[in-house]
Design an enzyme around this catalytic site. Sequence first.
Site, mmCIF file in Angstrom:
data_model
loop_
_atom_site.group_PDB
_atom_site.id
_atom_site.type_symbol
_atom_site.label_atom_id
_atom_site.label_comp_id
_atom_site.label_asym_id
_atom_site.label_seq_id
_atom_site.Cartn_x
_atom_site.Cartn_y
_atom_site.Cartn_z
ATOM 1 C CG ASP A 182 -57.877 75.676 43.079
ATOM 2 O OD1 ASP A 182 -57.889 73.576 42.287
ATOM 3 O OD2 ASP A 182 -57.036 76.252 42.722
ATOM 4 C CG ASP B 169 -53.630 74.992 47.809
ATOM 5 O OD1 ASP B 169 -52.989 74.390 47.364
ATOM 6 O OD2 ASP B 169 -54.501 76.032 47.829
ATOM 7 C CB SER C 143 -33.429 68.504 14.147
ATOM 8 O OG SER C 143 -32.250 69.111 13.006
ATOM 9 C CE LYS D 293 -41.150 70.981 14.367
ATOM 10 N NZ LYS D 293 -40.118 72.308 14.983
ATOM 11 C CD GLU E 82 -41.115 71.214 21.274
ATOM 12 O OE1 GLU E 82 -40.217 70.471 21.275
ATOM 13 O OE2 GLU E 82 -41.108 72.436 20.331
ATOM 14 C CE LYS F 35 -42.839 61.903 16.456
ATOM 15 N NZ LYS F 35 -42.996 61.983 17.638
ATOM 16 C CB CYS G 205 -57.624 116.374 12.637
ATOM 17 S SG CYS G 205 -58.168 115.522 12.163
ATOM 18 C CB CYS H 126 -59.225 114.897 15.863
ATOM 19 S SG CYS H 126 -60.193 116.566 14.820
ATOM 20 C CB CYS I 228 -63.313 115.623 12.389
ATOM 21 S SG CYS I 228 -62.536 114.957 11.378
HETATM 22 S S1 IVH Z 1 -39.948 63.840 16.842
HETATM 23 C C1 IVH Z 1 -35.336 62.871 16.147
HETATM 24 N N1 IVH Z 1 -42.194 65.161 17.674
HETATM 25 O O1 IVH Z 1 -39.241 70.237 16.774
HETATM 26 C C2 IVH Z 1 -36.898 64.126 16.041
HETATM 27 N N2 IVH Z 1 -40.186 66.326 17.758
HETATM 28 O O2 IVH Z 1 -36.604 69.779 14.765
HETATM 29 C C3 IVH Z 1 -37.104 63.792 16.521
HETATM 30 N N3 IVH Z 1 -40.484 68.828 18.293
HETATM 31 O O3 IVH Z 1 -36.759 69.940 18.370
HETATM 32 C C4 IVH Z 1 -38.073 65.115 17.717
HETATM 33 N N4 IVH Z 1 -42.925 68.534 18.166
HETATM 34 O O4 IVH Z 1 -37.786 70.225 19.730
HETATM 35 C C5 IVH Z 1 -40.556 65.707 17.597
HETATM 36 N N5 IVH Z 1 -44.349 65.915 18.019
HETATM 37 C C6 IVH Z 1 -42.794 66.410 17.898
HETATM 38 C C7 IVH Z 1 -42.274 67.870 17.908
HETATM 39 C C8 IVH Z 1 -40.828 67.806 17.794
HETATM 40 C C9 IVH Z 1 -41.929 69.573 18.474
HETATM 41 C C10 IVH Z 1 -39.729 69.554 17.849
HETATM 42 C C11 IVH Z 1 -38.639 69.397 18.533
HETATM 43 C C12 IVH Z 1 -36.959 69.025 17.958
HETATM 44 C C13 IVH Z 1 -37.529 69.906 17.054
HETATM 45 C C14 IVH Z 1 -37.203 68.980 15.623
#
Ligand code: IVH
Length: 677
Positions: free
Chosen positions: A35, A39, A84, A117, A175, A292, A414, A432, A438
Amino acid sequence: MAASALERRRAEELRQAIEYHNWRYYVLDAPEIPDAEYDRLLRELEALEARHPELQIADSPTRRVGAPPLAQFAQVAHGTPMLSLNNAFSDEEVAAFDRRVREGAGLAEIEYAVEPKFDGLAVGLTYEDGRFVQGATRGDGYTGEDVSANLLTVRAIPMRLASADAPRRLEVRGEVLMLKKDFEALNASQRARGEKEFVNPRNAAAGSLRQLDSRITASRRLTFFAYGIGAWEGTELPATHAAVLAKLAGWRLPVNPERRVVKGVAGLLAYYRDMGAARPALPFDIDGVVYKVNDLALQARLGFVSRAPRFAIAHKFPAQEEMTLVEGIEVQVGRTGALTPVARLKPVFVGGVTVTNATLHNQDEIDRKDVRIGDWVIVRRAGDVIPEVVSVVLSRRPRPAPPRFDILARHPVCPVCGSRVVREEGEAVARCTGGLYCPAQRKQALLHFASRRAMDIEGLGEKLIDQLVDLRLVRNPSDLYGLHQDTLAGLERMGPKSAANLLAAIEASKHTTLARFIFSLGIRNVGEATARDLANHFGSLDALMDAPIESMMNVPDVGPVVARSIADFFLEGHNRGVIAALRKAGVRWPENRLQAPAAGPLAGKTCVLTGTLAGLSREQAKARIEAAGGKVAGSVSKKTDFVVAGADPGSKLTKAQELGVTILDEAALLALLGEKT
Ligand code: IVH
C-alpha cells in the site's frame, strides 16, 4: 509554467501504473505492491498535477477522491433500455422457462450462461475509445441519473479499458454493491458516531452511490461487477454472452468468477444449488442466480415480452429478509443470570425456515433499534446465522405508539426465581441477583461452589451436577450436604465406592476458610483475591453481610462496582437463605469475631497495649488478642487483666504498676497466645 515533455510522460506513466494497481487490488484481489508504494505513486501524480494544472485530465486516478457536491443529478436517457428480469421461484418455473426457450429456438437443448444475481443496484458505464465518460443509474429503465462522479470513486471501475481493441463506444451494464465486511465496518462507524445504521448492504450501496457529494461516496467502500452490455460499437461483437464477459474481463472490467456455462435444466438447477450452498460464505449478498441464453444471435431472435427478456430469467433464493409482527418480548435468564430479551414473532418464512423468535440481546440493542411490542420489523436470517431483527418499520407502528420496552421496568424481579434484577453501571445486561438460588443459574453456581479454589469438593464435576440438578436432588449448594450414599451410588457412572468418596469430600468441605466461602458464593465481580481481602478486612461473614457499601470500599481493590455487586448479592433474601442453610448443614470456618464469645487462651480477658512491640504492629497485636478471645481496651483500670508493654511505654505502664495489673512483654504475650518466640 507548462509541464515538460518528460513530466507529461511521467504523469501518463503514473496514471497507467495506478490504474493497473487498482485493478490488481480491487478487481483481482491480488495486489502486487505494498500500500505504501501505491500511496507514493498517487502522491507523486498529485504533486505533478498541482504544479501543472493542465495535467489534471478527466480520467486521472487522482479524481477518485470525489468532487465538490452537485445541486442535482443530470438525467441520462439510456441508449438501450435497462430492463428487468422475470423471476422463477421453483424448479418447475425454471423447467417451464427452458421449455419456452427450446420451443422458441427449435432446439433440443439450450446452452446457458449462468451468473449470481447480485443484490446491489444496476448501473450503466459508458466508455468511449476506452475511456470512462459517463455512468448512470437504472432509474425507470429508460432514463437514469448521471452519477459519474460517484462511480469514479469506485476503485474497481476502470477509468480506462486495458487494451487497444476496446470498441469505439461501449456501454457496460453491471451492479454496484458493498461487500459484507465493508457494510459491517460502515455500520460500526455509523454506530460509533451516533448516526443511523443501514439495514443491509444493498441499501448502504444505494445510499452511498446516490450522494450529491461524491466525496461521501469516496469515503464508502463500494465495488462493481459487470454482467452485460448495452451499446457496443466499432468492433465485432463476440458470438456468446460468456465470450462478451471474457472480453470485458480482458479489458480489466470486474467480472465475477462464479459465472459458468451449463446445458439444460439439469445444469441450471445444479448451479442454483451450488450457489445456494456457497451463498453464506460469499463476500457479497446475492438474492438468486441469473440464467441467460448463451448464444447472442438466439437471444436477439427470442427478444422481449413487455419489459423483460425471453432469453433470461432470475431464479430467486428464499428471501433472507421478511417483515413480521413483534407479538411480544420475553426475557430469558442465562447461566450467569443475564436477562436476555427475545422478540416473539408472528411466524414468518425467511432464509428457508420458519422463524418465531429472535434475540434482542440487551437493553442497549432494544433502545438502539427501538423495538416495541406491536411493531412490524424486518427479520433477517442469512445462511445458518441465527435470525435477527434488523430494524423497525416505523411507518407501520400502531397508533397510539406502544411504550418503549424497558427490561427493568417490566422485570424488576427475575422471571425464573423472583430475585431482584439489577443493571450495573456501565453494563449492557440486566442480571438476576439470585445467584445461589436461581434455577437458571443453578448448575453454574454449583459448579463454581464445588470448584477446587472454592469449596474444593473433589469428584463433583459437570456431569454429576447435571444429573443432580436434572433429577432435582440438588437445588442449591446447601442440598449437597444432605445427599445420601444410596442416592449417589445410583447415579450414572457412580458406584458405592465413588459415592462414598464424594460424600467424604462433601463432609471435608465443611471445614473451610472465610475467604474460600466468600469466593464460593459466586458473587459477581468477586474473584479469589477479592474474597481473601474481604475476609481479612471484615473478619466474619456477618460483618461482611451487613457492611455498608462505603465500608466495603475500604478493602483493597474494591471499588463502587464490586461493592455494589456484593451489596446486591446480600440484599437478596434468597441468597441469605441459602447461606443460613449452609451454616446449618455444618459449613464453618474460623472467624475473627469482633465481639468474641469466650473461647481461646485470653477468653474474657481485657488487655491494654502500650509502647512499641518489636514483631507486631498495634493492629496485629490487637487482632491476635481478639482472635484468642480477648478484648483490647484503651485505658488501664482495675478491670484490666494485662498491660502489654513494648519499648518506650507511656503512662499506662505506671498506672498498671500502681494498680498492680500484670504486665507482659512481647514474649510473654506470645507465650500466652500459645505461640513460641
Ligand atoms: S441481467 C435484461 N445479470 O437484476 C435484463 N441482472 O431484474 C438484464 N441483476 O436490475 C439484467 N445480477 O440490477 C443481470 N447477473 C445479473 C444480475 C442482474 C443482478 C439485477 C439487475 C437488474 C435486475 C433484473
